[in-house]
Design a protein around this motif. Structure first.
Motif, PDB file in Angstrom:
ATOM      1  N   SER A 132       0.800  -1.226   0.000  1.00 26.64           N
ATOM      2  CA  SER A 132       0.000   0.000   0.000  1.00 26.64           C
ATOM      3  C   SER A 132       0.833   1.277   0.000  1.00 26.64           C
ATOM      4  O   SER A 132       0.322   2.350  -0.311  1.00 26.64           O
ATOM      5  N   GLN A 133       2.113   1.174   0.354  1.00 25.67           N
ATOM      6  CA  GLN A 133       2.933   2.379   0.495  1.00 25.67           C
ATOM      7  C   GLN A 133       3.608   2.826  -0.804  1.00 25.67           C
ATOM      8  O   GLN A 133       4.116   3.938  -0.889  1.00 25.67           O
ATOM      9  N   LYS A 134       3.625   1.961  -1.802  1.00 18.34           N
ATOM     10  CA  LYS A 134       4.267   2.303  -3.073  1.00 18.34           C
ATOM     11  C   LYS A 134       3.259   2.923  -4.044  1.00 18.34           C
ATOM     12  O   LYS A 134       2.049   2.707  -3.937  1.00 18.34           O
ATOM     13  N   ILE A 135       3.770   3.689  -4.985  1.00 19.44           N
ATOM     14  CA  ILE A 135       2.923   4.364  -5.977  1.00 19.44           C
ATOM     15  C   ILE A 135       2.593   3.396  -7.108  1.00 19.44           C
ATOM     16  O   ILE A 135       3.478   2.731  -7.647  1.00 19.44           O
ATOM     17  N   LEU A 136       1.322   3.354  -7.479  1.00 21.01           N
ATOM     18  CA  LEU A 136       0.881   2.532  -8.611  1.00 21.01           C
ATOM     19  C   LEU A 136       0.258   3.424  -9.674  1.00 21.01           C
ATOM     20  O   LEU A 136      -0.743   4.098  -9.419  1.00 21.01           O
ATOM     21  N   GLY A 137       0.865   3.433 -10.836  1.00 15.54           N
ATOM     22  CA  GLY A 137       0.321   4.163 -11.979  1.00 15.54           C
ATOM     23  C   GLY A 137      -0.210   3.192 -13.014  1.00 15.54           C
ATOM     24  O   GLY A 137       0.378   2.130 -13.228  1.00 15.54           O
ATOM     25  N   VAL A 138      -1.313   3.542 -13.646  1.00 17.18           N
ATOM     26  CA  VAL A 138      -1.944   2.668 -14.639  1.00 17.18           C
ATOM     27  C   VAL A 138      -2.308   3.482 -15.877  1.00 17.18           C
ATOM     28  O   VAL A 138      -2.834   4.593 -15.764  1.00 17.18           O
ATOM     29  N   SER A 139      -2.019   2.932 -17.045  1.00 20.78           N
ATOM     30  CA  SER A 139      -2.409   3.582 -18.295  1.00 20.78           C
ATOM     31  C   SER A 139      -3.897   3.346 -18.547  1.00 20.78           C
ATOM     32  O   SER A 139      -4.416   2.267 -18.257  1.00 20.78           O
ATOM     33  N   ALA A 140      -4.572   4.345 -19.086  1.00 23.49           N
ATOM     34  CA  ALA A 140      -6.000   4.220 -19.395  1.00 23.49           C
ATOM     35  C   ALA A 140      -6.320   5.025 -20.645  1.00 23.49           C
ATOM     36  O   ALA A 140      -5.719   6.071 -20.886  1.00 23.49           O
ATOM     37  N   GLN A 141      -7.260   4.523 -21.413  1.00 26.29           N
ATOM     38  CA  GLN A 141      -7.696   5.215 -22.629  1.00 26.29           C
ATOM     39  C   GLN A 141      -9.190   5.522 -22.630  1.00 26.29           C
ATOM     40  O   GLN A 141      -9.664   6.258 -23.486  1.00 26.29           O
ATOM     41  N   THR A 142      -9.913   4.964 -21.673  1.00 26.60           N
ATOM     42  CA  THR A 142     -11.355   5.180 -21.611  1.00 26.60           C
ATOM     43  C   THR A 142     -11.781   5.431 -20.163  1.00 26.60           C
ATOM     44  O   THR A 142     -11.046   5.111 -19.216  1.00 26.60           O
ATOM     45  N   VAL A 143     -12.983   5.975 -19.989  1.00 23.33           N
ATOM     46  CA  VAL A 143     -13.528   6.197 -18.648  1.00 23.33           C
ATOM     47  C   VAL A 143     -13.655   4.868 -17.909  1.00 23.33           C
ATOM     48  O   VAL A 143     -13.348   4.776 -16.715  1.00 23.33           O
ATOM     49  N   GLU A 144     -14.083   3.839 -18.612  1.00 32.66           N
ATOM     50  CA  GLU A 144     -14.261   2.530 -17.985  1.00 32.66           C
ATOM     51  C   GLU A 144     -12.936   1.993 -17.444  1.00 32.66           C
ATOM     52  O   GLU A 144     -12.868   1.497 -16.307  1.00 32.66           O
ATOM     53  N   GLN A 145     -11.882   2.091 -18.249  1.00 33.15           N
ATOM     54  CA  GLN A 145     -10.564   1.640 -17.801  1.00 33.15           C
ATOM     55  C   GLN A 145     -10.079   2.466 -16.614  1.00 33.15           C
ATOM     56  O   GLN A 145      -9.475   1.938 -15.682  1.00 33.15           O
ATOM     57  N   ALA A 146     -10.338   3.757 -16.672  1.00 36.54           N
ATOM     58  CA  ALA A 146      -9.902   4.664 -15.604  1.00 36.54           C
ATOM     59  C   ALA A 146     -10.585   4.323 -14.282  1.00 36.54           C
ATOM     60  O   ALA A 146      -9.937   4.249 -13.225  1.00 36.54           O
ATOM     61  N   LEU A 147     -11.886   4.116 -14.318  1.00 40.50           N
ATOM     62  CA  LEU A 147     -12.638   3.795 -13.105  1.00 40.50           C
ATOM     63  C   LEU A 147     -12.209   2.451 -12.518  1.00 40.50           C
ATOM     64  O   LEU A 147     -12.084   2.301 -11.298  1.00 40.50           O
ATOM     65  N   LEU A 148     -11.941   1.490 -13.388  1.00 41.10           N
ATOM     66  CA  LEU A 148     -11.492   0.175 -12.929  1.00 41.10           C
ATOM     67  C   LEU A 148     -10.107   0.284 -12.285  1.00 41.10           C
ATOM     68  O   LEU A 148      -9.855  -0.320 -11.239  1.00 41.10           O
ATOM     69  N   ALA A 149      -9.223   1.044 -12.913  1.00 40.00           N
ATOM     70  CA  ALA A 149      -7.874   1.214 -12.369  1.00 40.00           C
ATOM     71  C   ALA A 149      -7.925   1.861 -10.985  1.00 40.00           C
ATOM     72  O   ALA A 149      -7.230   1.446 -10.056  1.00 40.00           O
ATOM     73  N   GLU A 150      -8.779   2.877 -10.854  1.00 40.93           N
ATOM     74  CA  GLU A 150      -8.927   3.541  -9.556  1.00 40.93           C
ATOM     75  C   GLU A 150      -9.463   2.547  -8.513  1.00 40.93           C
ATOM     76  O   GLU A 150      -8.965   2.504  -7.380  1.00 40.93           O
ATOM     77  N   LYS A 151     -10.442   1.752  -8.893  1.00 36.44           N
ATOM     78  CA  LYS A 151     -11.027   0.761  -7.993  1.00 36.44           C
ATOM     79  C   LYS A 151      -9.994  -0.269  -7.553  1.00 36.44           C
ATOM     80  O   LYS A 151     -10.014  -0.759  -6.417  1.00 36.44           O
ATOM     81  N   MET A 152      -9.054  -0.583  -8.460  1.00 46.69           N
ATOM     82  CA  MET A 152      -8.024  -1.588  -8.177  1.00 46.69           C
ATOM     83  C   MET A 152      -6.845  -1.024  -7.392  1.00 46.69           C
ATOM     84  O   MET A 152      -5.888  -1.742  -7.112  1.00 46.69           O
ATOM     85  N   GLY A 153      -6.895   0.254  -7.074  1.00 50.03           N
ATOM     86  CA  GLY A 153      -5.856   0.809  -6.220  1.00 50.03           C
ATOM     87  C   GLY A 153      -4.825   1.691  -6.881  1.00 50.03           C
ATOM     88  O   GLY A 153      -3.796   2.009  -6.270  1.00 50.03           O
ATOM     89  N   ALA A 154      -5.080   2.128  -8.117  1.00 47.92           N
ATOM     90  CA  ALA A 154      -4.135   3.018  -8.785  1.00 47.92           C
ATOM     91  C   ALA A 154      -4.044   4.348  -8.046  1.00 47.92           C
ATOM     92  O   ALA A 154      -5.049   4.873  -7.558  1.00 47.92           O
ATOM     93  N   ASP A 155      -2.839   4.898  -7.967  1.00 49.19           N
ATOM     94  CA  ASP A 155      -2.625   6.207  -7.349  1.00 49.19           C
ATOM     95  C   ASP A 155      -2.707   7.332  -8.373  1.00 49.19           C
ATOM     96  O   ASP A 155      -2.926   8.482  -8.012  1.00 49.19           O
ATOM     97  N   TYR A 156      -2.466   6.998  -9.632  1.00 47.58           N
ATOM     98  CA  TYR A 156      -2.593   7.981 -10.711  1.00 47.58           C
ATOM     99  C   TYR A 156      -2.825   7.252 -12.023  1.00 47.58           C
ATOM    100  O   TYR A 156      -2.569   6.042 -12.136  1.00 47.58           O
ATOM    101  N   LEU A 157      -3.296   7.998 -13.010  1.00 48.35           N
ATOM    102  CA  LEU A 157      -3.513   7.455 -14.352  1.00 48.35           C
ATOM    103  C   LEU A 157      -2.628   8.172 -15.364  1.00 48.35           C
ATOM    104  O   LEU A 157      -2.444   9.382 -15.286  1.00 48.35           O
ATOM    105  N   GLY A 158      -2.105   7.415 -16.309  1.00 44.70           N
ATOM    106  CA  GLY A 158      -1.447   7.986 -17.473  1.00 44.70           C
ATOM    107  C   GLY A 158      -2.394   7.815 -18.643  1.00 44.70           C
ATOM    108  O   GLY A 158      -2.712   6.680 -19.029  1.00 44.70           O
ATOM    109  N   VAL A 159      -2.909   8.913 -19.191  1.00 42.62           N
ATOM    110  CA  VAL A 159      -3.942   8.833 -20.219  1.00 42.62           C
ATOM    111  C   VAL A 159      -3.394   9.330 -21.548  1.00 42.62           C
ATOM    112  O   VAL A 159      -2.872  10.441 -21.657  1.00 42.62           O
ATOM    113  N   GLY A 160      -3.539   8.514 -22.574  1.00 39.73           N
ATOM    114  CA  GLY A 160      -3.063   8.893 -23.900  1.00 39.73           C
ATOM    115  C   GLY A 160      -3.097   7.702 -24.836  1.00 39.73           C
ATOM    116  O   GLY A 160      -3.538   6.617 -24.445  1.00 39.73           O
TER     117      GLY A 160
END
Length: 215
Positions: A104-132
């Motif tokens: 839980s103490q480390k940063i997790l970034g996840v790539s996303a291209q859609t709202v659905e992917q973004a919401l899922l990444a956030e739910k799974m514990g992402a600390d930030y999103l890289g969108v593009g």
């Protein structure tokens, strides 16, 4: 150490294609001197041993400038060098699995291209999103294009920071103003520059201006 949201402002992503005989740690230090706020080490061609050796060296530079150090896609290397976090794409390890591996103490970034992917990444514990990719890019030929309106919708849908990536340069960065992004992730705009430190100063100032009224 900066907060994750503040660290999004000028996120430098490495690419040894632009080294021209120089050592990666040298050009990374120039970027951090110039104001890069986060550093991701991305290595697709090196062996695990070479990747780890490089990671340990770059981590020392990031510690010197108190900038978060992120490893792209390799949880083992991230753990071995005690990096600040990991970034994974949609085709990499499941974000929930990565979170379980890094804690839980480390940063997790996840790539996303859609709202659905973004919401899922956030739910799974992402600390930030890289969108593009928010613009066409030669750095990653398989990157999906994300229109401005989708980028804006993602920023409105999630509560975690969002960093725009893909084909961003000084001449088009301000086109992202008003989208809600917290910053930009840059590859060639930084590492292909003749004078990286000076270029990063300009890019950082532009990103600050672009994000000033992001919400």
């Amino acid at each position: 150490m900066k907060s994750v949201r503040d660290a999004m402002r000028l996120y430098a992503v490495t690419d040894r294609m632009w080294l021209n005989g120089r050592r990666l740690c040298e050009v990374v230090e120039e970027a951090l001197k110039g104001g890069a706020t986060m550093l991701q080490l991305r290595e697709k061609e090196l062996s695990s041993e070479e990747f780890l050796r490089e990671a340990k060296e770059i981590k020392k530079v990031c510690e010197k400038y108190q900038v978060p150090f992120i490893i792209n896609d390799n949880v083992e290397v991230a753990a071995a060098c005690n990096a600040d976090g990991v970034h994974v794409g949609q085709g990499d390890m499941d974000a929930l699995q990565v979170r379980e591996r890094i804690g839980s103490q480390k940063i997790l970034g996840v790539s996303a291209q859609t709202v659905e992917q973004a919401l899922l990444a956030e739910k799974m514990g992402a600390d930030y999103l890289g969108v593009g990719a928010v613009f066409t890019t030669s750095t990653k030929s398989d990157a999906d294009f994300v229109p401005y309106e989708e980028l804006k919708a993602i920023c409105q849908a999630v509560s975690i920071p969002v960093c725009a990536i893909g084909g961003i340069y000084k001449n088009n960065m301000m086109q992202l103003a008003g989208s809600g992004v917290d910053g930009v992730a840059l590859v060639s705009a930084i590492f292909a520059a003749d004078h990286i430190e000076a270029e990063c100063r300009e890019l950082r100032a532009l990103s600050e201006k672009m994000t000033a009224a992001r919400k």
